[in-house]
Design a protein around this motif. Structure first.
Motif, PDB file in Angstrom:
ATOM      1  N   ILE A  33       0.843  -1.195   0.000  1.00 18.84           N
ATOM      2  CA  ILE A  33       0.000   0.000   0.000  1.00 18.84           C
ATOM      3  C   ILE A  33       0.873   1.237   0.000  1.00 18.84           C
ATOM      4  O   ILE A  33       1.712   1.414   0.873  1.00 18.84           O
ATOM      5  CB  ILE A  33      -0.923   0.006   1.227  1.00 18.84           C
ATOM      6  CG1 ILE A  33      -1.885  -1.175   1.132  1.00 18.84           C
ATOM      7  CG2 ILE A  33      -1.697   1.324   1.306  1.00 18.84           C
ATOM      8  CD1 ILE A  33      -2.713  -1.380   2.357  1.00 18.84           C
ATOM      9  N   GLY A  36       1.013   3.902  -5.060  1.00 18.11           N
ATOM     10  CA  GLY A  36       0.371   3.100  -6.096  1.00 18.11           C
ATOM     11  C   GLY A  36      -1.136   3.057  -5.914  1.00 18.11           C
ATOM     12  O   GLY A  36      -1.899   3.114  -6.887  1.00 18.11           O
ATOM     13  N   ASN A  37      -1.571   2.967  -4.675  1.00 16.60           N
ATOM     14  CA  ASN A  37      -3.007   2.853  -4.411  1.00 16.60           C
ATOM     15  C   ASN A  37      -3.712   4.198  -4.438  1.00 16.60           C
ATOM     16  O   ASN A  37      -4.809   4.325  -4.948  1.00 16.60           O
ATOM     17  CB  ASN A  37      -3.234   2.252  -3.031  1.00 16.60           C
ATOM     18  CG  ASN A  37      -2.493   0.960  -2.854  1.00 16.60           C
ATOM     19  OD1 ASN A  37      -1.264   0.926  -2.914  1.00 16.60           O
ATOM     20  ND2 ASN A  37      -3.216  -0.111  -2.676  1.00 16.60           N
ATOM     21  N   LYS A  40      -1.539   6.637  -7.818  1.00  9.66           N
ATOM     22  CA  LYS A  40      -1.451   6.114  -9.181  1.00  9.66           C
ATOM     23  C   LYS A  40      -2.733   5.439  -9.667  1.00  9.66           C
ATOM     24  O   LYS A  40      -3.162   5.657 -10.799  1.00  9.66           O
ATOM     25  CB  LYS A  40      -0.283   5.127  -9.268  1.00  9.66           C
ATOM     26  CG  LYS A  40       0.149   4.868 -10.681  1.00  9.66           C
ATOM     27  CD  LYS A  40       1.468   4.133 -10.716  1.00  9.66           C
ATOM     28  CE  LYS A  40       1.901   3.934 -12.147  1.00  9.66           C
ATOM     29  NZ  LYS A  40       3.096   3.095 -12.234  1.00  9.66           N
ATOM     30  N   PHE A  41      -3.320   4.603  -8.798  1.00 10.57           N
ATOM     31  CA  PHE A  41      -4.517   3.888  -9.246  1.00 10.57           C
ATOM     32  C   PHE A  41      -5.607   4.841  -9.736  1.00 10.57           C
ATOM     33  O   PHE A  41      -6.120   4.680 -10.847  1.00 10.57           O
ATOM     34  CB  PHE A  41      -5.021   2.942  -8.152  1.00 10.57           C
ATOM     35  CG  PHE A  41      -6.348   2.314  -8.472  1.00 10.57           C
ATOM     36  CD1 PHE A  41      -6.452   1.347  -9.465  1.00 10.57           C
ATOM     37  CD2 PHE A  41      -7.502   2.720  -7.820  1.00 10.57           C
ATOM     38  CE1 PHE A  41      -7.677   0.787  -9.791  1.00 10.57           C
ATOM     39  CE2 PHE A  41      -8.734   2.165  -8.135  1.00 10.57           C
ATOM     40  CZ  PHE A  41      -8.822   1.203  -9.125  1.00 10.57           C
ATOM     41  N   HIS A 232       0.295  -2.294 -13.435  1.00 15.93           N
ATOM     42  CA  HIS A 232      -0.122  -1.723 -12.166  1.00 15.93           C
ATOM     43  C   HIS A 232      -0.359  -2.798 -11.106  1.00 15.93           C
ATOM     44  O   HIS A 232      -0.094  -2.577  -9.925  1.00 15.93           O
ATOM     45  CB  HIS A 232      -1.365  -0.844 -12.317  1.00 15.93           C
ATOM     46  CG  HIS A 232      -1.688  -0.145 -11.040  1.00 15.93           C
ATOM     47  ND1 HIS A 232      -0.853   0.806 -10.503  1.00 15.93           N
ATOM     48  CD2 HIS A 232      -2.694  -0.300 -10.147  1.00 15.93           C
ATOM     49  CE1 HIS A 232      -1.347   1.206  -9.336  1.00 15.93           C
ATOM     50  NE2 HIS A 232      -2.460   0.556  -9.104  1.00 15.93           N
ATOM     51  N   THR A 236       1.488  -2.182  -7.678  1.00 16.26           N
ATOM     52  CA  THR A 236       0.753  -1.943  -6.442  1.00 16.26           C
ATOM     53  C   THR A 236       0.959  -3.073  -5.429  1.00 16.26           C
ATOM     54  O   THR A 236       0.905  -2.858  -4.226  1.00 16.26           O
ATOM     55  CB  THR A 236      -0.749  -1.703  -6.727  1.00 16.26           C
ATOM     56  OG1 THR A 236      -1.379  -1.269  -5.534  1.00 16.26           O
ATOM     57  CG2 THR A 236      -1.451  -2.949  -7.216  1.00 16.26           C
ATOM     58  N   ASP A 268      -4.601  -4.474  -0.081  1.00 14.51           N
ATOM     59  CA  ASP A 268      -4.077  -3.536  -1.074  1.00 14.51           C
ATOM     60  C   ASP A 268      -5.150  -3.133  -2.078  1.00 14.51           C
ATOM     61  O   ASP A 268      -5.342  -1.955  -2.386  1.00 14.51           O
ATOM     62  CB  ASP A 268      -2.895  -4.190  -1.805  1.00 14.51           C
ATOM     63  CG  ASP A 268      -2.230  -3.227  -2.751  1.00 14.51           C
ATOM     64  OD1 ASP A 268      -1.444  -2.394  -2.268  1.00 14.51           O
ATOM     65  OD2 ASP A 268      -2.517  -3.279  -3.959  1.00 14.51           O
ATOM     66  N   THR A 269      -5.883  -4.135  -2.561  1.00  6.91           N
ATOM     67  CA  THR A 269      -6.915  -3.853  -3.559  1.00  6.91           C
ATOM     68  C   THR A 269      -8.038  -3.018  -2.941  1.00  6.91           C
ATOM     69  O   THR A 269      -8.547  -2.068  -3.549  1.00  6.91           O
ATOM     70  CB  THR A 269      -7.504  -5.186  -4.078  1.00  6.91           C
ATOM     71  OG1 THR A 269      -6.412  -6.021  -4.448  1.00  6.91           O
ATOM     72  CG2 THR A 269      -8.396  -4.977  -5.260  1.00  6.91           C
ATOM     73  N   ALA A 272      -7.078   0.585  -2.617  1.00  5.76           N
ATOM     74  CA  ALA A 272      -7.089   1.281  -3.910  1.00  5.76           C
ATOM     75  C   ALA A 272      -8.522   1.625  -4.306  1.00  5.76           C
ATOM     76  O   ALA A 272      -8.815   2.742  -4.751  1.00  5.76           O
ATOM     77  CB  ALA A 272      -6.437   0.415  -4.982  1.00  5.76           C
ATOM     78  N   SER A 327       6.383   2.029   1.598  1.00  4.51           N
ATOM     79  CA  SER A 327       6.668   1.390   0.305  1.00  4.51           C
ATOM     80  C   SER A 327       8.094   1.700  -0.132  1.00  4.51           C
ATOM     81  O   SER A 327       8.816   0.820  -0.611  1.00  4.51           O
ATOM     82  CB  SER A 327       5.716   1.900  -0.772  1.00  4.51           C
ATOM     83  OG  SER A 327       4.391   1.626  -0.419  1.00  4.51           O
ATOM     84  N   THR A 390       7.290  -0.044 -14.684  1.00  7.62           N
ATOM     85  CA  THR A 390       6.026  -0.660 -14.312  1.00  7.62           C
ATOM     86  C   THR A 390       5.530  -1.636 -15.368  1.00  7.62           C
ATOM     87  O   THR A 390       5.096  -2.743 -15.054  1.00  7.62           O
ATOM     88  CB  THR A 390       4.951   0.424 -14.098  1.00  7.62           C
ATOM     89  OG1 THR A 390       5.454   1.371 -13.172  1.00  7.62           O
ATOM     90  CG2 THR A 390       3.663  -0.158 -13.570  1.00  7.62           C
TER      91      THR A 390
END
Ligand code: PHE
Length: 459
Positions: A33, A36-37, A40-41, A232, A236, A268-269, A272, A327, A390
């Motif tokens: 986490i 990225g979450n 970026k997401f 991604h 992530t 993590d998901t 995001a 991270s 990435t």
């Protein structure tokens, strides 16, 4: 036990270990986490048109990400080594598979160099939040452009962030990484839940945000979008560069790797999707453009924060900085642990030297938007590094790790690490042997527009 000094004594090569199971889970979740979450997401989802991109990303998390996370943790815990050493230990000294580890160390180096620049923006926004956001939405949004086009500011905040990162990694596994993750990750979770509920129930954009995120429109799905969704998923979940190998190497036996990998991927998901819901609710509430590129969260959230005041905005940016830190330290740890394990350097020396090298290289990204029209047609070094690491380096690293696990990693060792050889293990084996590699290869070829039988137009 807890205050036992780990690897932070110069030239005493004792490997660190997490104090316990929770320590590992939080550190691994902390690695996954991050920007990225939250940064970026939402921004790539906005760029690639929403629902269909999100769906491909979710499929990639389950089909590619989860099995690979299990594989990386297994390799790490089995060998108790850095990524380069791990592949050699499981195969033989000098084995060509160590290239996978090398690729990982290089990816860690390059990713951290631009990651720190974005994290620096978050540090800058923490101070802006303390002062308070004022003016019209346009004026608030312009603050972002001012920040990224000022060389002094960009470099200053990049410096501040890298210094924090180096200081923590110098402290080692327990004193540095684990202690911070334990405090900060739960706080981040709470504040995001708050923001999501606010977005859903107190703005006019909630339902549109849900539609945008979860109603797929496949006509918007380009080959590049599919490749980016795969990239991604790697980014992530911190996969494809040995971060989970390294963290797994500090793990004790007896824990179920599969359960841990499921927990980390799920959290993590979830984070995001929460961040996405919160941000797009605001985007639609204020009638803004979803495709605002790298500035999305820095342009949208402060407009809300102007109304809610520093009580919400200051904690939010502080936690964003910490999410980025947990991270970033895993990115630095991959590079540093290679020099500690393979070159016999002390922790302090490797952290300082490598941290400095990454910092200097990162200066290019920090001034990237100044030297080029910001995210215009021309791509700056920042965008190129992000895109290549990435979308290509992580997937290729992941593919090699997967092939290694499927065909080279000894069956008996795998079963021991997995903890059982029942039907779930068989499912894992089949996925890692066949499904994951094929999916990754197809998507990379698709991204390069090289798949036969596809019509890529006249591009
Ligand atoms: N997973 C981190 C994030 O989402 C970034 C990261 C990538 C960390 C690769 C480690 C390795 O922000």
């Amino acid at each position: 036990m807890v205050n036992e000094k780990d690897t932070n004594t110069e030239s005493v090569p004792v490997r660190g270990q997490w104090t316990g199971h929770l320590g590992f889970i939080l550190a691994a979740t902390g690695s996954a986490i991050g920007l990225g979450n939250i940064w970026k997401f939402p921004y790539i989802t906005g760029e690639y048109g929403g629902g269909a991109f999100v769906l491909v990303y979710l499929i990639c998390v389950v089909v590619v990400g989860l099995p690979l996370m299990i594989a990386e943790m297994m390799i790490g815990r089995r060998t108790q080594e850095n990524p380069v050493g791990a592949f050699q230990k499981l195969h033989h000294r000098g084995s060509p598979w160590q290239i996978t580890g090398w690729l990982g160390v290089a990816s860690g180096f390059f990713i951290l160099s631009f990651y720190s620049v974005v994290a620096g923006w978050a540090v800058a926004y923490t101070f802006k939040a303390i002062i308070g956001f004022t003016g019209s939405p346009e004026q608030i949004q312009n603050q972002f452009t001012e920040l990224v086009t000022s060389p002094i500011d960009s470099i200053l905040w990049h410096t501040v962030f890298m210094a924090m990162c180096i200081a923590i990694v110098m402290g080692g596994v327990r004193q540095g990484i684990e202690r911070w993750s334990k405090i900060l990750m739960p706080m981040l979770f709470l504040i995001l839940i708050g923001l999501m509920f606010y977005g859903l129930f107190f703005t006019r954009g909630g339902s549109e945000a849900l539609k945008f995120l979860f109603q797929p429109d496949f006509s918007k799905l380009s080959a590049e979008a599919v490749l980016s969704a795969l990239g991604h998923a790697f980014f992530t979940l911190s996969l494809g560069m040995g971060a989970m190998i390294t963290y797994g190497s500090y793990m004790k036996r007896n824990e179920s790797i599969m359960k841990d990998a499921v927990t980390v991927s799920f959290l993590d998901t979830f984070i995001a999707l929460m961040a996405g819901t919160a941000i797009f609710s605001l985007v639609f509430h204020y009638g803004m453009e979803p495709g605002q590129s790298v500035g999305l969260i820095f342009k949208t959230l402060p407009v809300l924060f102007k109304e809610t005041g520093p009580l919400i905005s200051v904690p939010f940016f502080i936690l964003l900085v910490f999410a980025a830190l947990t991270s970033a330290i895993s990115l630095l740890e991959v590079v540093v642990s290679y020099f500690i394990d393979e070159r016999g350097w002390g922790r302090v020396k490797s952290t300082l030297l490598l941290g400095l090298a990454i910092y200097i290289f990162g200066l290019l990204s920090a001034i990237s938007s100044i030297t080029l029209p910001f995210r215009g047609k021309d791509q700056g070094i920042f965008d190129i590094l992000d895109f290549v690491t990435t979308n290509y380096m992580l997937p290729v690293g992941g593919l090699l790790t997967c092939l290694f696990t499927a065909w080279v990693f000894r069956e008996a060792d795998k079963i021991e690490e997995f903890g059982s050889k029942g039907s779930i293990y068989h499912l894992f084996s089949i996925i890692v042997k066949i499904i994951t590699p094929i999916a990754v290869i197809i998507i990379i070829l698709h991204g390069l527009e090289l798949l036969p039988f596809m019509n890529y137009g006249n591009k």
